[in-house]
Scaffold this active site. Structure first.
Site, PDB file in Angstrom:
ATOM      1  N   SER A  90       3.609   2.887   2.165  1.00  0.00           N
ATOM      2  CA  SER A  90       4.368   2.983   0.937  1.00  0.00           C
ATOM      3  C   SER A  90       3.895   1.915   0.116  1.00  0.00           C
ATOM      4  O   SER A  90       3.612   2.256  -1.034  1.00  0.00           O
ATOM      5  CB  SER A  90       5.781   2.838   1.234  1.00  0.00           C
ATOM      6  OG  SER A  90       6.035   3.831   2.053  1.00  0.00           O
ATOM      7  N   HIS A 148       6.622  -2.861  -0.952  1.00  0.00           N
ATOM      8  CA  HIS A 148       6.426  -1.904  -2.162  1.00  0.00           C
ATOM      9  C   HIS A 148       6.318  -2.895  -3.416  1.00  0.00           C
ATOM     10  O   HIS A 148       5.305  -2.618  -4.030  1.00  0.00           O
ATOM     11  CB  HIS A 148       7.931  -1.542  -2.375  1.00  0.00           C
ATOM     12  CG  HIS A 148       8.235  -0.108  -1.873  1.00  0.00           C
ATOM     13  ND1 HIS A 148       9.246   0.779  -2.189  1.00  0.00           N
ATOM     14  CD2 HIS A 148       7.688   0.516  -0.923  1.00  0.00           C
ATOM     15  CE1 HIS A 148       9.247   1.669  -1.421  1.00  0.00           C
ATOM     16  NE2 HIS A 148       8.222   1.734  -0.300  1.00  0.00           N
TER      17      HIS A 148
END
Length: 193
Positions: A90, A148
């Protein structure tokens, strides 16, 4: 002296135990849904990022982003005392998204299930960073917010400064690497270290 130091760093089992999982985590996902969501975002932004960076630079940035975002996740988890898995997939995807949104802030985006609502890429990036910053600060466990953020910040930095600092100046590094490998192979090192 250089050869001894190089051999020391490459043969240290603890460095391999930390580096390989950070690289391999670039391809790891928690679930099938997690993988599907990441692959959809990558597919959506892949033509833009490849046209910005080219295939080789994209691969270098993507793999670096996976390692960097996993490292940021490790640091955040060590700081908070929460020892959960860190997956860099991610974070690497966030690097791609952030790089494209930084280079094309006026591009129009929409959410797959809500195509009637459009917004600019710049606003989307601001919202994602705000969401992940809040998630990290408030201890939310919905996503790996540190990974992230690490990925997004790396993507923004790379397309703003990194391309000029790293990619355009890679020739001397590549030449030095090839010379070192050739010299080691000539001395019986085999060139496999």
């Amino acid at each position: 002296m250089r050869r001894v130091m190089f051999t020391y760093f490459t043969s240290d089992p603890s460095s391999k135990a930390l580096c390989f999982p950070m690289l391999l985590s670039t391809f790891s996902h928690f679930s099938l849904f997690h993988m599907a969501a990441n692959m959809y975002v990558l597919w959506s932004f892949s033509s833009s990022i490849v046209s910005l960076l080219g295939c080789e630079q994209f691969m270098a940035v993507y793999l670096s982003a996976g390692v960097i975002s996993t490292f940021v996740s490790y640091v955040a988890k060590m700081a908070t005392g929460r020892f959960e898995p860190s997956l860099g997939a991610s974070g690497a995807i966030m690097t791609v998204l952030a790089a494209v949104c930084t280079k094309m802030p006026e591009a129009k985006l929409a959410i797959i299930f809500l195509p009637m609502f459009t917004f600019t890429a710049g606003n989307a990036l601001k919202a994602i960073i705000a969401f992940d910053t809040a998630g990290l600060a408030l201890g939310w466990r919905l996503f790996d917010h540190a990974a992230h953020l690490g990925g997004a910040l790396f993507g923004m930095w790379y397309v703003t400064y990194g391309h000029e600092l790293i990619w355009k100046n890679r020739e001397p590094l590549v030449k030095a690497w090839h010379e070192m490998r050739t010299k080691n192979a000539g001395k019986g090192g085999g060139g496999t270290s």
